[in-house]
Design a protein around this motif. Structure first.
Motif, PDB file in Angstrom:
ATOM      1  N   GLY A   1       0.813  -1.204   0.000  1.00  0.00           N
ATOM      2  CA  GLY A   1       0.000   0.000   0.000  1.00  0.00           C
ATOM      3  C   GLY A   1       0.853   1.262   0.000  1.00  0.00           C
ATOM      4  O   GLY A   1       1.748   1.426  -0.815  1.00  0.00           O
ATOM      5  N   GLU A   2       0.577   2.121   0.967  1.00  0.00           N
ATOM      6  CA  GLU A   2       1.302   3.379   1.099  1.00  0.00           C
ATOM      7  C   GLU A   2       2.468   3.280   2.073  1.00  0.00           C
ATOM      8  O   GLU A   2       3.114   4.295   2.367  1.00  0.00           O
ATOM      9  N   GLU A   3       2.730   2.091   2.567  1.00  0.00           N
ATOM     10  CA  GLU A   3       3.795   1.933   3.571  1.00  0.00           C
ATOM     11  C   GLU A   3       5.188   2.123   2.989  1.00  0.00           C
ATOM     12  O   GLU A   3       6.116   2.493   3.698  1.00  0.00           O
TER      13      GLU A   3
ATOM     14  N   GLU B   1       6.080  -9.673   5.831  1.00  0.00           N
ATOM     15  CA  GLU B   1       6.757  -8.406   6.152  1.00  0.00           C
ATOM     16  C   GLU B   1       5.790  -7.434   6.822  1.00  0.00           C
ATOM     17  O   GLU B   1       6.101  -6.822   7.846  1.00  0.00           O
ATOM     18  N   MET B   2       4.619  -7.293   6.273  1.00  0.00           N
ATOM     19  CA  MET B   2       3.653  -6.324   6.810  1.00  0.00           C
ATOM     20  C   MET B   2       3.076  -6.803   8.130  1.00  0.00           C
ATOM     21  O   MET B   2       2.742  -5.978   8.995  1.00  0.00           O
ATOM     22  N   GLU B   3       2.961  -8.105   8.314  1.00  0.00           N
ATOM     23  CA  GLU B   3       2.483  -8.607   9.602  1.00  0.00           C
ATOM     24  C   GLU B   3       3.497  -8.314  10.712  1.00  0.00           C
ATOM     25  O   GLU B   3       3.135  -7.972  11.840  1.00  0.00           O
ATOM     26  N   GLU B   4       4.776  -8.425  10.391  1.00  0.00           N
ATOM     27  CA  GLU B   4       5.800  -8.100  11.374  1.00  0.00           C
ATOM     28  C   GLU B   4       5.770  -6.614  11.724  1.00  0.00           C
ATOM     29  O   GLU B   4       5.955  -6.237  12.872  1.00  0.00           O
ATOM     30  N   VAL B   5       5.509  -5.789  10.715  1.00  0.00           N
ATOM     31  CA  VAL B   5       5.414  -4.337  10.964  1.00  0.00           C
ATOM     32  C   VAL B   5       4.216  -4.041  11.862  1.00  0.00           C
ATOM     33  O   VAL B   5       4.289  -3.234  12.781  1.00  0.00           O
ATOM     34  N   ALA B   6       3.117  -4.726  11.611  1.00  0.00           N
ATOM     35  CA  ALA B   6       1.901  -4.489  12.401  1.00  0.00           C
ATOM     36  C   ALA B   6       2.083  -4.912  13.853  1.00  0.00           C
ATOM     37  O   ALA B   6       1.520  -4.298  14.766  1.00  0.00           O
TER      38      ALA B   6
END
Length: 248
Positions: free
Chosen positions: A199-201, A241-246
């Protein structure tokens, strides 16, 4: 008729009636111009001008004026010319200071900022050297797109989230690994869902760095190397990757 003459040693002046036009060269601004006043009849002034070493001379003919009137007018003109010289010097110094302030930062950069800038520069250099990057015009050429406006289609793909680009020196560069030769060098269909995960991340540089970096989820391989053969694995790596960021 009497003539009011003014030897002008620093600048070029031209007089039309009572309007004085002054030209100043930048190299002469900091000189100290000298004024040598000459008052008299045309013949008297001409004979004295022959001995003058001035580069330029200003002459103002005055009809029906006595010597007192001529002297007063000359003093006035000399004062005005000297005032203009001072103001031009002050203006030049102000412009110089403004230019210096414009190119200097508001405050000296902190050591942390310098380190971050250095690291970012190295990362971007690695990105540019780690893959083939094409401009919109180059994509249009290999893909057989319209040559009249080559950036139209690649930019449309970018807006639709089918591909991404890094902006470098005013130009968008698109990754070669994102194009499918078997589909006429159009964006790989497997790329869009990966970009949707981020997304915009991540901006273009962030995405490029992620595709270039060795990924533990992919067994140490890079996403850009795996994209052509195992796109579903790259998608899973992006989700991980995004789950780790969350959860961070």
């Amino acid at each position: 008729m009497r003539v009011v003459g003014l030897d002008y040693l620093g600048y070029d002046l031209f007089v039309i009636f009572f309007i004085i036009i002054l030209e100043v060269s930048m190299s002469a601004v900091h000189d100290s111009p000298a004024f040598a006043a000459l008052v008299g009849t045309p013949r008297e002034v001409r004979s004295r001008l022959d001995k003058s070493k001035a580069r330029q001379v200003m002459v103002l003919p005055v009809d029906d004026a006595d010597s007192e009137h001529a002297d007063l007018l000359l003093k006035t003109l000399s004062t005005v010319a000297a005032f203009i010289t001072v103001k031009l010097r002050e203006q030049d110094e102000q412009v110089f200071k403004a230019l210096v302030n414009a190119v200097l930062p508001k405050a000296p950069p902190s050591p942390n900022l310098l380190r971050e800038a250095t690291m970012a520069g190295r990362a971007r250099k690695a990105v540019l050297e780690g893959a083939d990057w094409l401009t919109a015009a180059q994509i249009a050429e290999v893909a057989g797109l319209s040559a009249s406006n080559p950036s139209t289609q690649p930019n449309k793909w970018k807006r639709q989230g089918q591909i991404f680009a890094v902006h470098h020196n005013g130009v968008d560069y698109f990754p070669g690994y994102a194009l499918d030769p078997e589909a006429g060098y159009r964006p790989r269909k497997s790329l869009k869902p990966i970009l949707e995960v981020f997304g915009e991340e991540k901006d273009g540089w962030g995405l490029a760095s992620w595709f270039l970096a060795a990924n533990s989820f992919l067994g140490g391989r890079t996403p850009q190397d795996v994209l052509t053969t195992e796109p579903e694995r790259v998608l899973a790596a992006a989700i991980d990757e995004m789950e780790e960021v969350a959860h961070a």
